[in-house]
Design a protein around this motif. Structure first.
Motif, PDB file in Angstrom:
ATOM      1  N   SER A 190       0.200   5.917   1.767  1.00  0.00           N
ATOM      2  CA  SER A 190       0.259   5.246   0.470  1.00  0.00           C
ATOM      3  C   SER A 190       0.044   6.220  -0.690  1.00  0.00           C
ATOM      4  O   SER A 190       0.300   5.871  -1.847  1.00  0.00           O
ATOM      5  CB  SER A 190      -0.796   4.138   0.398  1.00  0.00           C
ATOM      6  OG  SER A 190      -2.109   4.680   0.501  1.00  0.00           O
ATOM      7  N   THR A 217       0.781   9.143  -3.298  1.00  0.00           N
ATOM      8  CA  THR A 217       2.058   9.343  -3.977  1.00  0.00           C
ATOM      9  C   THR A 217       2.223  10.784  -4.466  1.00  0.00           C
ATOM     10  O   THR A 217       1.256  11.503  -4.692  1.00  0.00           O
ATOM     11  CB  THR A 217       2.201   8.409  -5.189  1.00  0.00           C
ATOM     12  OG1 THR A 217       1.237   8.772  -6.189  1.00  0.00           O
ATOM     13  CG2 THR A 217       2.021   6.961  -4.782  1.00  0.00           C
ATOM     14  N   THR A 267       5.728   6.967  -2.639  1.00  0.00           N
ATOM     15  CA  THR A 267       4.730   7.125  -1.584  1.00  0.00           C
ATOM     16  C   THR A 267       5.294   8.032  -0.492  1.00  0.00           C
ATOM     17  O   THR A 267       6.505   8.236  -0.387  1.00  0.00           O
ATOM     18  CB  THR A 267       4.349   5.775  -0.955  1.00  0.00           C
ATOM     19  OG1 THR A 267       5.486   5.256  -0.232  1.00  0.00           O
ATOM     20  CG2 THR A 267       3.906   4.779  -2.014  1.00  0.00           C
ATOM     21  N   ARG A 319      -2.969  10.531  -5.780  1.00  0.00           N
ATOM     22  CA  ARG A 319      -1.827  10.228  -6.638  1.00  0.00           C
ATOM     23  C   ARG A 319      -1.500  11.455  -7.479  1.00  0.00           C
ATOM     24  O   ARG A 319      -2.385  12.221  -7.859  1.00  0.00           O
ATOM     25  CB  ARG A 319      -2.116   9.041  -7.573  1.00  0.00           C
ATOM     26  CG  ARG A 319      -2.464   7.756  -6.857  1.00  0.00           C
ATOM     27  CD  ARG A 319      -2.558   6.588  -7.824  1.00  0.00           C
ATOM     28  NE  ARG A 319      -1.238   6.147  -8.265  1.00  0.00           N
ATOM     29  CZ  ARG A 319      -1.051   5.174  -9.164  1.00  0.00           C
ATOM     30  NH1 ARG A 319      -2.087   4.572  -9.725  1.00  0.00           N
ATOM     31  NH2 ARG A 319       0.170   4.806  -9.499  1.00  0.00           N
TER      32      ARG A 319
END
Length: 333
Positions: A207, A209, A245, A275
């Motif tokens: 998940s 990114t 992702t 992220r």
């Protein structure tokens, strides 16, 4: 016509930059110690009388007469920069001091290729240049993260103390032909595993990114930044603000390669950012720059490159390269 020094010029980004500069008609001096760079990346330029290759480590001073300096020298993937973390830090810090010293002697404009890693595992999303970051100063990645932060500090101090014409760009994830097959980066890993029909390894739950910029777009940002007025120092983010992702990237690579590889999951490495997405508002405003190559197009070109490498394992120096004529046509267009 300028005489332009590219440190790290035989690397992934440096070799593409050398191509573009020659296509624009400049004389290019490529400096590399071949720690992570490859002669194969610049083999097509070696017979060019306006291209000079010098084997040299930027931790030692270099004495040349040049008009501009693009300081790209430093291992940029965790596999490489963690292999010799002390030398990685020396490359960033001593390399910056030596490049800046050369600028003092010659008056050359000097652009530092910094990194989005200066933001660490960011608590602000997307990351603007005003964000100071969330960096572990003594983790496994700190040799690179803190080395680049120190290099940025040196560039600003030399600007304040000696009025040097310096520029700083912060590079976000970039991909394309000439990536090293064993560099451990997401795109190269996924493509090679897919082409070999091996399981595609995703660290964490997939998940997290990243935002991926194709190499041609990034080099365009370098060139635009170098030509800005002296008072536009930066730093300026260069990257693609389109966020994906890890699972999405893996699925797209699998689709584009026609691979039947399965996705497998492994533990997330220490301090790996969850992220990463650039705020490129400043680049749009000051450079009139934003990425133009779609992820599908860029991945298609990169897959074709790795397909060639896999089918020609004994011919690395014959890897396809965009010719100067083709590149010049692109520049004119």
């Amino acid at each position: 016509m300028k005489r332009i020094l590219v440190t790290g010029g035989a690397g992934f980004l440096g070799s593409h930059l050398c191509d573009r500069l020659r296509a624009q008609g400049h004389e290019v001096v490529c400096v590399d110690n071949f720690h992570t760079g490859s002669k194969a990346n610049i083999a097509h330029l070696l017979g060019d009388p306006a291209f000079e290759m010098i084997r040299h480590d930027v931790t030692e001073p270099l004495y040349l007469q040049v008009d501009q300096i693009f300081n790209l020298a430093c291992p940029a993937s965790p596999v490489y920069y963690q292999a010799d973390p002390i030398h990685t830090m020396k490359t960033s810090v001593l390399g910056a001091i030596n490049a800046l010293g050369l600028s003092r002697r010659t008056g050359a404009r000097n652009l530092l290729a910094s990194t989005s890693e200066v933001y660490g595992d960011p608590l602000v999303h997307p990351q603007p240049e005003s964000y100071w970051g969330n960096v572990n100063p003594h983790g496994l990645r700190s040799c690179y993260d803190e080395g680049k932060r120190s290099a940025e500090s040196l560039y600003f101090d030399y600007r304040r103390r000696h009025q040097l014409p310096v520029k700083i760009v912060r590079i976000f994830n970039t991909y394309g032909p000439r990536m090293q097959p064993d560099d451990g980066r997401v795109v190269s890993n996924f493509i090679l595993q897919a082409l070999k029909e091996q399981p595609i390894t995703i660290f964490g739950d997939g998940s997290q990114t990243r935002s991926f910029c194709y190499v041609d777009d990034l080099i365009d940002g370098f060139l635009r930044m170098m030509e800005t007025p002296d008072d536009q120092i930066g730093p300026v983010n260069l990257g693609n603000p389109e966020e994906h992702t890890m699972v999405e990237i893996a699925e797209l690579v699998r689709e584009l390669t026609g691979s039947r590889s399965k996705l497998v999951f492994a533990d997330l490495p220490a301090d790996d950012p969850k992220r990463r997405k650039p705020d490129i508002s400043l680049a749009r405003k000051t450079l009139n720059w934003q990425p133009t190559v779609s992820l599908e197009t860029g991945l298609g070109r990169t897959i074709a490159y790795f397909e060639w490498l896999l089918s020609h394992p004994d011919e690395p120096f014959a890897a396809p390269a965009v010719t100067l004529q083709e590149r010049a046509s692109e520049v004119r267009a």
